[in-house]
Enzyme design. Structure first.
Site, PDB file in Angstrom:
ATOM      1  N   HIS A 165       1.011  -1.193   0.107  1.00  0.00           N
ATOM      2  CA  HIS A 165      -0.080   0.081  -0.143  1.00  0.00           C
ATOM      3  C   HIS A 165       0.714   1.317  -0.126  1.00  0.00           C
ATOM      4  O   HIS A 165       0.189   2.371  -0.102  1.00  0.00           O
ATOM      5  CB  HIS A 165      -0.905  -0.132   1.023  1.00  0.00           C
TER       6      HIS A 165
ATOM      7  N   PHE B 108      -2.128   9.435   7.090  1.00  0.00           N
ATOM      8  CA  PHE B 108      -2.561   7.863   7.080  1.00  0.00           C
ATOM      9  C   PHE B 108      -3.355   8.157   5.538  1.00  0.00           C
ATOM     10  O   PHE B 108      -4.040   8.772   5.127  1.00  0.00           O
ATOM     11  CB  PHE B 108      -3.281   7.444   8.155  1.00  0.00           C
TER      12      PHE B 108
ATOM     13  N   ASN C 205      -6.495   6.907   4.466  1.00  0.00           N
ATOM     14  CA  ASN C 205      -7.772   7.173   4.461  1.00  0.00           C
ATOM     15  C   ASN C 205      -8.137   8.690   4.623  1.00  0.00           C
ATOM     16  O   ASN C 205      -9.452   9.118   4.187  1.00  0.00           O
ATOM     17  CB  ASN C 205      -8.680   6.462   5.502  1.00  0.00           C
TER      18      ASN C 205
ATOM     19  N   ASN D 156      -9.043   3.535  -1.096  1.00  0.00           N
ATOM     20  CA  ASN D 156      -9.617   4.513   0.015  1.00  0.00           C
ATOM     21  C   ASN D 156      -8.779   6.096   0.006  1.00  0.00           C
ATOM     22  O   ASN D 156      -9.177   6.975   0.347  1.00  0.00           O
ATOM     23  CB  ASN D 156      -9.204   4.107   1.428  1.00  0.00           C
TER      24      ASN D 156
END
Length: 200
Positions: free
Chosen positions: A21, A67, A69, A115
């Site tokens: 990710h 982060f 999101n 996301n």
């Protein structure tokens, strides 16, 4: 001098530093290192920031500290601070729906379930921004449920075999980013989208 804004998506912290990710982070860290530049935290940008000059351009690199999101918060802060247009930013992101080693440049599009992209789209209220998607492949299915364990796959660490492929991907993407000010857009798009790891 032309200014180029590159935003790599990922999660801050050692825990995530080698995860699939975090490919956006990893690619820009490679690019910054190539030009002997280091990332420093800039609270006003909600990001770690690095810059260098190359090919008559100033490259501004950002690793959001929000982060994944909440990536949109950092992108909005960057746009507000520099007073730039959306077409000046390039978001670099992992994509589980692309095979490992594939690259796709898109000028607009949906989040595709990512996301980080979803957060950016929600904050900016538009799908129209450049993104470079790097394939990490689909997660393996379990025999019991035949469902994909997406979270553990994207947050899992990059294997040695995957790294050998991704290192070649990074080279191609970095070469293309270095040519943003010297080549036509169609050339850059084709250079990225036609990349075939089997031919390297």
């Amino acid at each position: 001098m032309n200014e180029i804004y590159l935003i790599g998506l990922g999660n801050p912290g050692k825990k995530y530093s080698n995860s699939r990710h975090n490919i956006g982070f990893l690619l820009l860290e490679n690019l910054s290192k190539k030009y002997n530049s280091s990332f420093l935290l800039k609270d006003k940008l909600k990001s770690f920031y690095s810059e260098f000059k190359a090919n008559d351009s100033t490259y501004r690199l950002f690793l959001p500290n929000t982060f994944m999101n909440n990536s949109g918060e950092a992108v909005l802060a960057i746009l507000d601070w520099y007073k730039i247009n959306l077409n000046q930013i390039f978001v670099i992101v992992d994509d589980k729906d692309l095979p490992l080693g594939k690259i796709r440049f898109r000028k607009k599009g949906s989040s595709g379930g990512h996301n980080g992209l979803k957060s950016i789209i929600e904050k900016l209220q538009t799908h129209d921004f450049n993104r470079i998607r790097i394939g990490i492949g689909s997660p393996p299915s379990t025999k019991e449920t035949n469902n994909f364990n997406t979270i553990s796959h994207v947050l899992g660490n990059i294997s040695r075999e995957e790294k050998s492929i991704l290192d070649k991907v990074y080279v191609r993407v970095i070469e293309s980013l270095e040519q943003l000010n010297t080549k036509k857009e169609e050339y850059i798009i084709n250079k990225l989208n036609s990349f075939d790891i089997e031919q390297i």
